[in-house]
Design an enzyme around this catalytic site. Structure first.
Site, short mmCIF file in Angstrom:
data_model
loop_
_atom_site.label_atom_id
_atom_site.label_comp_id
_atom_site.label_asym_id
_atom_site.label_seq_id
_atom_site.Cartn_x
_atom_site.Cartn_y
_atom_site.Cartn_z
CD GLN A 26 -3.23 -0.65 0.36
OE1 GLN A 26 -2.63 -0.36 -1.26
NE2 GLN A 26 -4.59 -0.51 0.92
CB SER A 27 1.12 4.54 -1.89
OG SER A 27 0.34 3.64 -3.38
CB THR A 28 -0.13 6.48 2.34
OG1 THR A 28 -1.71 6.23 2.21
CG2 THR A 28 1.04 7.04 0.75
#
Length: 697
Positions: A26-28
């Protein structure tokens, strides 16, 4: 997930003999917390790998990159581990929800495809299985990577446009420096800490006075004043911390437009130049003030106004010693008074400096405009004579206002003392507050809890020692610099102000240059070889312009300044029956100097007379030399007649010392001392010598 296996599936027994890797990302961190369904869906890819025939124990999940962006693989340890496993030949299948989870840039994506094709590794997503060795599958995978990178670009573009639009209204919340803070209503105002406010005002005032960031830094270091800084790393909101003064921290304050009350967005931008080794992101570069995307002036209160901020930026740029860019630089150590403000009168460029002589004591202003060419430089001007003339003109210009300058200096000293006293007062108050706060923390702990009490006791003792040290430093400063000047000190300052030459001699070379630059903007120099002079054009800060001429040293009297006047003066003195030494003394008394800049001597006057065919002064005016002079001495002709010898013999005897005589100066008639006894003895010797020669013949 319930999709049945295709009969033509590329999965083989050789693939199942190796491990299957599930890549989860997941990016963040916010997405990990808020989008848990997406994360759960990626973990359920283990069941899909099991449908392809991999046992549970031979399926590995790589979730090291949760909360990390896929724009680069530099900080993604999980992706690098996956690449390493593929390169070691351990992987048979790489399974991810979509291509964007593996990589968001084509470099990392195609590197993965290349390794998978070399080692026969399959790639699967939520829909189907791809074989990178097959042309059409590789084509589809390449398109997936391109679309993933394009999707990220579009997301960034939309976010940036929204951010830019919000910043144009001044509503985007940006990090603030230490001197500013957000209020409860979201508006920007001054930091409520009084010491922070006073310290920054003092910093701007010192730069207004000293005109150099390094000079402000040295002042802060000498006074042991710290600079308030708000770090950008760590949780927000950030607390103000106090750091020692450095050139970089002083420049950060001076170059920050927020202190001028301006809301600015886009001060820096990324550039591919200067990329660090191992980093895929380019470095950042400063954007020129006129190119800032958003600059809202007077958006909130500032420590200085916008005009002073722009003047500070121009001053900082001019302080760089770069003459080719027409920047004069700050005053530096060196004997050249016009360092940085000397302008070539021929080409208009700023002149550089060169120190000649064995010990480098003779500065020379030189123009390097034609240095890249094979010919000589534009011009060179020796500095000592020019500096002396400019110094004299400066003191003459300041003489009418010397009393006002002395009174203004008194006011500045008192204001400086009061400003420093204010800084010390706030510093001591903060130290006492920190000690009292540490005491309250110690009192609040339970006496039985010695584990905490001992630590708080040590903190309290440290704060007390710091407060005591600050008090000692304050008392030492008060002894060295009192708040108010005594009557004797005021009288001494007034007397120094009235005696400007004495004050000038007492100042250092840097202080002299600073004084000059406060009054003089530029000095244009043009060395005229045909006249032996240096033409000086002074441009004052008031807008006035004055022109002057200074005689320069030359190697020959052909280039001597006003040589006709010198020749006429020598002829007049010769007519006045002055000898060469007397002429030299008169010329020196008139303030004239020789071609080399030295006082005249009798020998140099003699050479000048020979050059201009000026006859020497005769003792008997223009008549022939008599046999005997009025003082009883003989001339050369008289001595030859008295001794019955030739004049050549007289000169020979004078050279050998058989005769004694003297000349008033070189070229004047001889005055020979002869007594009657000497005449009889010498004539007898001459007669004997003549008879001996006759007998020998």
């Amino acid at each position: 997930m319930n999709m049945l296996l295709n009969l033509e599936s590329p999965v083989t027994t050789a693939h199942r003999a190796k491990l299957a890797y599930i890549y989860v990302r997941q990016s963040t961190a916010g997405q990990v917390r808020q989008h848990q369904e997406s994360t759960e869906l990626q973990y359920r890819l283990v069941d899909r790998a099991a449908l392809f025939g991999w046992p549970k124990e031979r399926i590995e999940v790589i979730d090291d990159d949760l909360g990390k962006s896929g724009t680069s693989s530099d900080s993604r340890g999980g992706f690098q581990r996956l690449i390493a496993e593929i390169g070691l030949g351990k992987a048979g299948l790489v399974l991810s929800l979509d291509a964007s989870r593996l990589a968001r840039n084509n470099h990392d994506w195609h590197q993965l495809l290349e390794l998978c094709s070399l080692f026969g590794v399959l790639i699967a997503d939520g829909e189907r299985v791809y074989d990178p060795c097959a042309y059409h599958d590789r084509l589809l995978l390449g398109l997936s990577g391109i679309m993933s990178e394009a999707e990220l670009h579009q997301i960034k573009l939309r976010l940036h446009q929204g951010e830019r639009q919000k910043a144009a209204r001044g509503e985007l919340r940006v990090p603030l420096p230490a001197g500013l803070a957000y209020g409860r209503d979201g508006r920007i105002g001054f930091n409520p800490d009084e010491e922070v406010h006073a310290r920054l005002l003092h910093l701007f005032a010192k730069f207004r006075e000293l005109r150099s960031a390094k000079a402000v830094m040295r002042h802060f270091q000498e006074a042991n004043f710290l600079v308030p800084v708000r770090p950008l790393d760590g949780p927000s909101p950030h607390d103000v911390v106090w750091r020692p003064a450095s050139n970089a921290r002083i420049l950060q304050v001076l170059k920050n437009p927020a202190y001028a009350g301006a809301y600015v967005y886009g001060r820096r931008r990324r550039t591919p130049i200067g990329r660090r080794s191992g980093s895929r992101q380019g470095a950042t570069e400063a954007v020129a003030i006129q190119d800032w995307p958003v600059c809202l002036k007077d958006a909130f209160p500032g420590y200085i106004d916008w005009e002073e901020f722009m003047a500070n930026q121009r001053r900082l740029a001019d302080n760089l010693n770069h003459y080719d860019a027409n920047r004069h630089g700050v005053p530096r150590q060196g004997n050249a008074l016009l360092q940085g403000i000397a302008i070539c009168g021929r080409c208009g460029r700023r002149m550089g400096l060169h120190y000649s002589g064995q010990n480098g004591n003779y500065p020379v202003y030189l123009c390097r405009a034609d240095q890249h060419q094979l010919g000589p430089r534009c011009q060179e001007v020796r500095a000592l004579g020019v500096d002396a003339a400019v110094e004299r003109l400066l003191l003459e210009a300041l003489t009418p206002d010397r009393l006002a300058l002395a009174i203004a200096a008194l006011g500045e000293l008192e204001n400086e003392a009061r400003a420093l006293e204010r800084q010390w007062s706030l510093k001591r108050e903060r130290a006492r507050y920190e000690a009292e706060r540490a005491r309250r923390q110690y009192d609040a702990v339970e006496p039985e809890n010695r584990l905490v009490a001992r630590s708080l006791e040590r903190v309290w003792e440290d704060k007390l020692r710091q407060a005591e040290q600050i008090d000692i430093e304050y008392e030492s400063w008060r002894c060295q610099q009192p708040i108010s000047l005594a009557a004797a000190d005021r009288a001494q300052i007034i007397s120094l102000g009235e005696d400007l030459p004495k004050l000038w001699d007492a100042a250092s070379v840097v202080e002299r240059k600073q004084i000059l630059r406060l009054v003089v903007k530029e000095v244009v120099l043009d060395q005229r070889p045909e006249s032996g002079q240096v033409w000086i054009r002074i441009i004052w800060h008031t807008g006035a312009v004055s022109e002057h001429k200074v005689r320069r040293n030359v190697s020959s009297y052909r280039n001597y300044a006003d040589v006709a006047t010198l020749e006429a003066r020598v002829r007049d003195l010769v007519v006045a029956r002055k000898m060469d030494r007397e002429i030299a003394r008169t010329l020196n008394a008139d303030g004239l100097l020789s071609a080399h800049g030295r006082p005249f001597s009798g020998g140099e006057v003699h050479l000048l007379r020979k050059r201009w065919n000026i006859p020497t002064v005769k003792i008997n005016r223009t008549e022939h030399n008599p046999r005997q002079w009025p003082d009883g001495t003989y001339s050369v002709q008289g001595a030859a007649e008295a001794l019955s010898i030739s004049t050549q013999t007289v000169f020979k005897w004078l050279q050998k010392g058989r005769l004694s005589g003297h000349q008033i100066t070189k070229g004047m008639p001889w005055q020979i001392n002869l007594s009657n006894t000497q005449i009889v003895e010498l004539r007898t010797q001459v007669r004997r010598t003549t008879l001996s020669k006759r007998e020998a013949s």
